[in-house]
Design an enzyme around this catalytic site. Sequence first.
Site: not given
Length: 462
Positions: A229-231
């Site tokens: 997850l790159e948020l």
Amino acid sequence: MSETVKIISPVDGSVYAERPIASEAELDRAVASARSAQGDWAMKSVAERSRYVIAALEALMAMNDEIVPELAWQMGRPVRYGGEMGGVEERTRYMVQIAEAALAPNRYTDKPGFTRYVKREPVGVVLVIAPWNYPFMTAINTIMPALIAGNSVILKHAAQTLLVGERLAKAFEAAGIPKGVFQNVVLSHSQTEKLLGSGKIDHINFTGSVAGGRAIERAAAGTFASLGLELGGKDPAYVREDADLDYAIAGLVDGAFYNSGQCCCGIERIYVHESRFDDFVEGFAGMTRQYVLGNPLEEATTLGPMAQPRFADWVREQTAEALRKGAKPLIDTSKFEMDKPGTAYLAPQVLVDVDHQMSVMREESFGPVVGIMKVRSDEDAIPLMNDSPYGLTASVWTKDEEAAIAIGDRVETGTVFMNRCDYVDPALVWTGVKDTGKGAGLSTFGYDALTRPKSYHLRLET
């Protein structure tokens, strides 16, 4: 009539393209095909899988003249910048280059009479949910190493950039990749949520908002699928007293406003040593005023529209809140004729007299606005750099490498830059901390995320 997804172009608000959402039967067939194809694909050698990936890369690069204006229509990036193929090529070729070594078994020879090693096996079926802001590079960060490692891949691209998924599908088709190994699907939110919770996906990679990441985690709960997850980020820069000021200004203006500020690792806040503050601000604002806001299909345009009017409205509100609290704007936005409320066209803005009570200094903007604060020392700057829910990259501008490392050791971030920013080096792991998410991409660590270890403990004598 089947449900469709429309690409509303930020250029003029028109429907640029429209695609039908996959039926439930089509989605079921895609998932079954991915599972069926993955076993045979994994039996091929790393070198053979890499050849397919390179062939797809070359097919994609051959489409670049068509891709560049297509991207301008879909998400607003000016054609003068030429698309993303440079980064796509650099990352893909690097992941191919290191694949044999990264995926080789770890062997242990210290015990006579035994053969002991750990293999890296593909996780299985990988779902990539890709964003619109760098729609090719962010997608291939996972797609290419996943395929090289022996996984099959299902791509669900952002609604704003659906045609990117089609381009990738055409490239893999041209490469002759076996049926089912790579598939592009158009899904609704409810279909995506159902797929995430189905237990039929082994690894999920998502790039997007914190709210989106939390929704992914909830939907996949209990399936034991691994997550990347790159948020997002609120990436800081710190200009020390010894910095090369002209170099820092040029680098940070570009880092703040390239792609209309719609970069996960773009510069969103800057801290400058008090002895250099006035000169830095003057030079930064002067360079910012040189941007040309306009139609991204025109060569003169250096700043295109944001991807959607609502994104521009968020930045307008953040800026207005900062002004209400005492911030001072340095850019006369009336000079930018295309900047009109309710549109995706937004002039760049530089704010001073800002503080951390303002959203623009702590919450992600993802647009062409940056706040600049004066600091007295490293000890003053470091807590401010850490005062955000995000931690993707941080940038230090200095002639002193040891000082940059010492500062980097104390900053809560995934990447520390010195005298550069807004760049992804495929040799280094791409990761983040805090609300930026979890997981790892690119480098050898990227392969770790897309494989599972399997131990062999073989006794040669009885």
